[in-house]
Design an enzyme around this catalytic site. Structure first.
Site, PDB file in Angstrom:
ATOM      1  N   HIS A 169       5.363 -12.003  -8.768  1.00 50.21           N
ATOM      2  CA  HIS A 169       4.906 -10.921  -8.356  1.00 50.21           C
ATOM      3  C   HIS A 169       4.975  -9.480  -8.855  1.00 50.21           C
ATOM      4  O   HIS A 169       3.973  -8.216  -7.687  1.00 50.21           O
ATOM      5  CB  HIS A 169       5.912 -10.848  -6.825  1.00 50.21           C
ATOM      6  N   SER A 197       1.855  -5.848  -2.426  1.00 49.79           N
ATOM      7  CA  SER A 197       3.183  -6.729  -1.739  1.00 49.79           C
ATOM      8  C   SER A 197       3.289  -5.716  -0.667  1.00 49.79           C
ATOM      9  O   SER A 197       2.700  -5.693   0.797  1.00 49.79           O
ATOM     10  CB  SER A 197       4.164  -6.146  -2.626  1.00 49.79           C
ATOM     11  N   ASP A 200      -0.818  -9.799  -3.646  1.00 52.22           N
ATOM     12  CA  ASP A 200      -0.037 -10.718  -3.309  1.00 52.22           C
ATOM     13  C   ASP A 200       0.952  -9.562  -2.426  1.00 52.22           C
ATOM     14  O   ASP A 200       2.107  -9.871  -2.521  1.00 52.22           O
ATOM     15  CB  ASP A 200       1.050 -10.472  -4.529  1.00 52.22           C
TER      16      ASP A 200
END
Length: 318
Positions: free
Chosen positions: A244, A139, A167
């Protein structure tokens, strides 16, 4: 140190042959007072996952996602380490704003510290091979990893041979970047000096969980945009029907841990995504840190029959 059990296996999507241990390390007071005499103390708290057996192992520096704890990735770290890697996961912050420059700078400091102090914290007869060093981030941690590899804000004395974005997200809103911007929106513009890159995306990351929250990995600042700017060698895998945060531990404790089940669109369970992320990282690291590309080529060519989930997209530049 708390040993974990392992199941003998050569399949990268299963736990490997090495028994591993999780080591929690807190910076000593002298470091917080800017006293640099104690090189063994890291700049930030660390969660280290290491094989217990004697050997010299490649090292992966792993950066957590936005407002998450490094402990939320314990099972993923153990999966990677069980295949013969030392994984170092710093806790970069507890609270952070939109600007990631400070995280980039502290990650550079941690990277430089590895050569000074990591070996002193590992089990007996375990040595880190910092000539085989990878950098991964999830992330916002993926953004920080790319930013450091691109020498934004800071540089390091050690060279990364492998870069991984799990991600990765370069913003907090639909198509809006946060400082420092990493994406240029120019294809193949990342100048990474031939560093091998892996980008892993989640098919549900760009889907709203409900009308009140933005997607956790919105279009315009997500994995697709990162991969489009990579130069070869680069790999891109997107997991279908998973979200996610689905690579985190099943049991993420505390208020933040409970929130990880509420903010993002999730898949049915986290186990399959965690096994996939762990396995694809191991295959990639074996190829580009150890020179063994058999598992990665098998997955790339569609011949690997042990994938724990369905792929939505697979691309590569080699």
């Amino acid at each position: 140190m708390s040993p974990s059990t392992s199941i003998p296996s050569t399949n990268v999507f299963e736990i490997g042959n090495c028994i591993t241990t999780l080591i929690k390390v807190e910076p000593k007071l002298c470091n917080r007072n800017n006293n640099n005499n104690n090189n063994s103390s890291p700049p930030k708290p660390l969660l280290i996952c290491s094989p217990l057996e004697a050997g010299v192992f490649p090292v992966l520096l792993f950066l957590h996602g936005y407002l998450l704890y490094n402990s939320f990735y314990s099972l993923l770290l153990q999966h990677i380490a069980s295949h013969g890697f030392v994984v170092v996961a710093p806790q970069l912050y507890s609270i952070a704003g939109a600007d990631a420059n400070e995280e980039i700078k502290i990650t550079a400091k941690i990277t430089n510290w590895l050569a000074l102090g990591l070996g002193q914290l590992l089990p007996p007869n375990v040595e880190p091979n910092l000539a085989k060093l990878g950098l991964a981030g999830h992330s916002r941690g993926g953004k920080v990893a790319f930013a450091l590899a691109l020498s934004k804000s800071s540089t390091t004395s050690l060279k990364f041979s492998a870069l991984i974005g799990i991600d990765p997200v370069d913003g907090t809103d639909m198509g809006k970047q946060t400082p420092p911007p990493v994406l240029t929106y120019t294809p193949h513009s990342f100048n990474l000096d031939s560093t091998a890159v892996l980008v892993v995306g989640s098919g549900l990351g760009e889907v709203r969980r409900n009308p009140f929250f933005h997607p956790c990995a919105p279009k315009g600042v997500n994995h697709e945009d990162f991969y489009n700017e990579c130069c070869k060698p680069a790999y891109y895998f997107v997991a279908k029907d998973y979200g996610h945060l689905d690579m985190l531990d099943d049991d993420t404790k505390g208020i933040r841990g409970k929130i990880t089940y509420c903010l993002c669109k999730n898949g049915e369970s986290r186990g399959a995504m965690r096994r996939f992320v762990g396995g694809i990282l191991v295959a990639f690291l074996k190829a580009y840190l150890e020179g063994d590309s058999r598992e990665l080529v098998s997955i790339r060519e569609g011949h690997h029959d042990m994938l724990p989930l369905q792929l939505q997209r697979l691309e590569f530049q080699v």
